[in-house]
Design a protein around this motif. Sequence first.
Motif, short mmCIF file in Angstrom:
data_model
loop_
_atom_site.label_atom_id
_atom_site.label_comp_id
_atom_site.label_asym_id
_atom_site.label_seq_id
_atom_site.Cartn_x
_atom_site.Cartn_y
_atom_site.Cartn_z
N ARG A 217 6.05 1.17 6.86
CA ARG A 217 7.01 1.24 5.66
C ARG A 217 8.10 2.15 5.07
O ARG A 217 7.25 3.13 5.17
CB ARG A 217 6.18 -0.18 5.41
CG ARG A 217 4.84 0.20 4.03
CD ARG A 217 5.18 -0.53 2.73
NE ARG A 217 3.83 -0.24 2.40
CZ ARG A 217 3.65 -0.29 0.84
NH1 ARG A 217 4.89 -0.91 0.03
NH2 ARG A 217 2.95 0.32 0.29
N ILE B 12 9.35 3.53 2.09
CA ILE B 12 9.07 3.57 0.68
C ILE B 12 10.50 4.14 0.06
O ILE B 12 11.60 5.07 0.33
CB ILE B 12 8.36 4.53 0.31
CG1 ILE B 12 6.59 3.82 0.61
CG2 ILE B 12 8.47 4.15 -1.54
CD1 ILE B 12 6.15 2.89 0.82
N THR B 13 11.31 3.17 -1.33
CA THR B 13 12.37 3.39 -1.56
C THR B 13 12.40 4.81 -2.84
O THR B 13 11.33 4.70 -3.56
CB THR B 13 13.41 2.80 -1.95
OG1 THR B 13 13.30 1.60 -1.24
CG2 THR B 13 14.61 2.57 -2.87
N VAL B 14 12.99 5.95 -2.79
CA VAL B 14 12.82 6.97 -3.72
C VAL B 14 13.58 6.58 -4.77
O VAL B 14 15.31 6.83 -4.62
CB VAL B 14 12.66 8.51 -3.24
CG1 VAL B 14 12.51 9.34 -4.88
CG2 VAL B 14 12.10 9.01 -2.18
N GLN B 15 13.08 6.77 -6.14
CA GLN B 15 14.03 6.34 -7.33
C GLN B 15 14.22 7.26 -8.60
O GLN B 15 13.33 8.67 -8.11
CB GLN B 15 13.84 5.09 -8.06
CG GLN B 15 13.22 4.18 -7.48
CD GLN B 15 13.00 2.80 -7.81
OE1 GLN B 15 12.37 2.49 -9.30
NE2 GLN B 15 11.82 1.89 -6.99
#
Length: 147
Positions: free
Chosen positions: A142, A144-147
């Motif tokens: 999946r 993963i969105t990095v913020q």
Amino acid sequence: MSELNFGTDLFSEFDRLQRQMAGLFGGFPSSIRSGPFGAFPQINIGSTDDSIEIVAFAPGVDPQKLDVSIDKGLLTISGAREPSPPEATGDDMRTYAQERFIGTFRRVIELPQHADPNKVTAQYINGCLSVSIGKRETSKPRAITVQ
């Protein structure tokens, strides 16, 4: 004191020695998961993001005589390949050599832990048994969105 000179690098000599020993003893599996030499049916195992794909090459096997089961993380493929009918080979034929496997067989394949035994499909087409085993949702890749 004598000096050993192999003429090539030491690793190629070990490789040559391993090939000679394998020929002498009929071949060893390359890993603990490898099947025995000449095992029937021959298999290919691969993976996609969603499933584990296994193809067993079993020409001449009646699909009704194939049994596919999963128990405790092991996929078992078993069945039987019958000899050719006498009318196809001729009643007066004497066999001098036979390379085609005839008889019952059983292959057991250890599945990875992320295989889901509730998501299995199998089909036999043109002498190939294709078994698809879905992966558990938790094991799928999946993003993963990095913020």
